[in-house]
Design a protein around this motif. Structure first.
Motif, PDB file in Angstrom:
ATOM      1  N   VAL A   2       0.846  -1.204   0.000  1.00 38.95           N
ATOM      2  CA  VAL A   2       0.000   0.000   0.000  1.00 38.95           C
ATOM      3  C   VAL A   2       0.880   1.251   0.000  1.00 38.95           C
ATOM      4  O   VAL A   2       0.620   2.202  -0.742  1.00 38.95           O
ATOM      5  CB  VAL A   2      -0.961  -0.012   1.214  1.00 38.95           C
ATOM      6  N   SER A  35       2.444   1.713  -3.424  1.00 37.41           N
ATOM      7  CA  SER A  35       1.386   2.118  -4.364  1.00 37.41           C
ATOM      8  C   SER A  35       1.053   3.599  -4.198  1.00 37.41           C
ATOM      9  O   SER A  35       0.896   4.322  -5.181  1.00 37.41           O
ATOM     10  CB  SER A  35       0.126   1.272  -4.147  1.00 37.41           C
ATOM     11  N   CYS A  36       0.938   4.042  -2.965  1.00 33.82           N
ATOM     12  CA  CYS A  36       0.642   5.465  -2.711  1.00 33.82           C
ATOM     13  C   CYS A  36       1.749   6.358  -3.251  1.00 33.82           C
ATOM     14  O   CYS A  36       1.473   7.407  -3.843  1.00 33.82           O
ATOM     15  CB  CYS A  36       0.440   5.700  -1.220  1.00 33.82           C
ATOM     16  N   GLY A  58       1.176   9.066  -6.185  1.00 41.02           N
ATOM     17  CA  GLY A  58       1.523  10.466  -5.924  1.00 41.02           C
ATOM     18  C   GLY A  58       2.514  11.001  -6.934  1.00 41.02           C
ATOM     19  O   GLY A  58       2.380  12.127  -7.425  1.00 41.02           O
TER      20      GLY A  58
END
Length: 143
Positions: free
Chosen positions: A13, A16-17, A21
């Motif tokens: 996660v 992925s963030c 971004g």
């Protein structure tokens, strides 16, 4: 083993963030929703118009001079607006009876003096309220 899978899920996660971004910020810069830090008008003109050093210097001088003139015009306008406001209060006061003038001086001019209304720069707290029985006058302006 569930704790180990939670850690890997958290790492996935997080990565992925970061990737999302990065992709969003890249698109924002590409489509000019965000500006490159330090990239001002002169730098953009230089980049897009291929200015000579002499043109770049001259444009910088023109923009600085223009900015100064705009700031001075804004100050002059603020002073004029402030003076007109106080002249209007004096005219209103002139319509009133002496008893009404006392109430007007106490309740209507002092809030403007103490709160700095009519002045976009936080007010001038050096203004003295009008004396009892004296018409409101525009506080001295410094130019």
């Amino acid at each position: 083993m569930p704790a180990k899978s939670n850690i890997w899920f958290g790492v996935l996660v997080g990565i992925s963030c970061l990737l999302i971004g990065f992709a969003l910020s890249t698109m924002a810069y590409r489509y000019r929703y965000l500006r490159v830090p330090g990239g001002g008008l002169i730098e953009r003109m230089d980049r897009e118009l291929n200015l000579t050093p002499a043109q770049r210097d001259r444009i910088g001088d023109i923009l600085r001079d223009t900015r100064f003139k705009v700031m001075q015009a804004r100050r002059d306008f603020d002073h004029q607006r402030h003076d007109l406001f106080w002249q209007g209060l004096a005219q209103v006061r002139g319509v009133l009876t002496p008893d009404q003038q006392k109430i007007f001086d106490r309740d209507f001019t002092q809030p403007w003096v103490h709160r700095g209304h009519g002045d976009d720069h936080g007010g001038d707290h050096d203004h003295m309220p009008p004396e009892e029985g004296a018409p409101p006058t525009a506080p001295p302006t410094s130019q």
